[in-house]
Scaffold this active site. Structure first.
Site, PDB file in Angstrom:
ATOM      1  N   CYS A  57      35.130  42.469  45.683  1.00  0.00           N
ATOM      2  CA  CYS A  57      36.572  42.726  45.704  1.00  0.00           C
ATOM      3  C   CYS A  57      36.855  44.224  45.711  1.00  0.00           C
ATOM      4  CB  CYS A  57      37.232  42.061  44.496  1.00  0.00           C
ATOM      5  SG  CYS A  57      38.984  42.415  44.382  1.00  0.00           S
ATOM      6  N   CYS A  74      39.822  45.395  43.608  1.00  0.00           N
ATOM      7  CA  CYS A  74      39.578  45.379  42.156  1.00  0.00           C
ATOM      8  C   CYS A  74      38.696  46.554  41.746  1.00  0.00           C
ATOM      9  CB  CYS A  74      38.850  44.100  41.722  1.00  0.00           C
ATOM     10  SG  CYS A  74      39.445  42.597  42.448  1.00  0.00           S
ATOM     11  N   ASP A  75      37.661  46.832  42.492  1.00  0.00           N
ATOM     12  CA  ASP A  75      36.618  47.773  42.039  1.00  0.00           C
ATOM     13  C   ASP A  75      36.570  49.079  42.817  1.00  0.00           C
ATOM     14  OD1 ASP A  75      35.839  45.834  40.227  1.00  0.00           O
ATOM     15  OD2 ASP A  75      34.478  44.886  41.654  1.00  0.00           O
TER      16      ASP A  75
END
Ligand code: NAP
Length: 298
Positions: free
Chosen positions: A127, A130-131
């Protein structure tokens, strides 16, 4: 006794909940992880009619809030099985219902190479939104050739120092517009006809070895974003529905399964186009079909 239990709180499941609650049905949504499904990982949605641009997270949150405003009961429990009498068994409880909508979507496909699981959170991610921020001015690679991979690479190009886009073919599934946009990024290198053969490093990922047009090559990277598609997770339902050879639920008309009052919506089913638009379309059709068939049963 519920009228409908919806399994999965992604766009398909939440859309079903919206329609069912508006029709005053007693509804329970069961979700194993968190609301939103795969769309939460999409950095930008630009092809949803009527909304020019929105992040997947915002879209999912708007939909979730819309559904919650209708006092929808949502429980975070993992469904273990559906019994023949439509009892839904979770890791915490058992629920009786008149009908069921399976909207379990799909989950990230893994590369299935050595140390992939070990490096999750230590350089391997599924992701980018997200990261991605952990990789400011660092070297990253993205693997895949679909919309997710290209969008991930676009997102990371604005954060990381350099991005390698590794794809196993020289043609893409992603939309041409996204590829054209990615080609304009100066810090993105396309590595085509290439597959990842090993992930290297001790505590964290330090490099990846690829088979690049039949030549071994090692690339130093701090992060690897794997975006090679999704896989369904429907095995637990195979006592009541039919699955195809890839594990997707078979529905002859796109909504009914072989079990009466058990419907399928979204990416979990066999279908030609897995998009946000088709997921919400499925969710609404499943709900309206369930309502009609509940009403004719009552
Ligand atoms: P996808 O379209 O299925 O693409 C997966 C990519 O990974 C393909 O390029 C595939 O290569 C490659 N791949 C599959 N298995 C692999 C393996 N074992 N090793 C290396 N490469 C592998 O998946 P996606 O990009 O996640 O998209 C899923 C669906 O969501 C699509 O319908 C997509 O359009 C949609 N989506 C839409 C948006 C949006 O509308 N904004 C955003 C993201 C996703 P091959 O091409 O060679 O098979």
């Amino acid at each position: 006794m519920y009228d409908v239990i919806i399994i999965g709180a992604g766009p398909a499941g939440l859309t079903s909940a919206l329609y069912l609650k508006r029709a005053n049905k007693k509804v329970l949504v069961l979700e194993a992880k968190s609301y939103g499904g795969q769309i939460v990982n999409a950095n930008r949605i630009e092809n949803y009619p009527g909304i020019e641009l929105i992040s997947g997270f915002d879209f999912a949150t708007n939909l979730y809030n819309q559904v919650k405003k209708l006092d929808t009961e949502i429980r975070y429990e993992m469904v273990l099985r559906i019994e023949e009498d439509k009892t839904v068994v979770t890791n915490k409880d058992k629920y009786q219902t008149k009908s069921i909508i399976i909207a379990t979507g799909a989950e990230n496909r893994k590369l299935n190479i050595k140390k992939e699981d070990y490096f999750v959170g230590k350089g391997v991610s599924y992701c980018a939104t997200c990261d991605g921020n952990f990789y400011k001015n660092k070297m990253v690679a993205v693997n895949g050739g679909g919309n997710t991979a290209i969008e991930d690479a676009l997102y990371l190009a604005d954060i990381a120092k350099e991005v390698y886009l590794i794809h196993r073919r020289d043609e893409f599934r992603a939309e041409d517009k996204l590829i054209a946009e990615l080609k304009k990024k100066k810090n993105v290198t396309f590595i085509l006809n290439a597959t990842i053969i090993s992930l290297n490093g001790k505590k964290r990922i330090e490099s990846i070895t690829i088979n690049n047009n039949n030549k071994k090559q090692t690339l130093k990277v701090d992060g690897l974003f794997i975006a090679v598609g999704q896989e369904p997770k429907n095995e637990i339902f195979n006592n009541i529905v039919d699955l195809d050879d890839k594990g997707y639920i078979i529905s002859l008309d796109g909504v009914h399964t072989k079990a009466s009052h058990v419907y399928v919506a979204g990416d979990a089913r066999v279908k030609g186009l897995r998009q946000l638009t088709t997921a919400v379309s499925d969710g609404s059709i499943a709900a309206v079909t369930a309502i009609k068939e509940l009403n004719s049963k009552d």
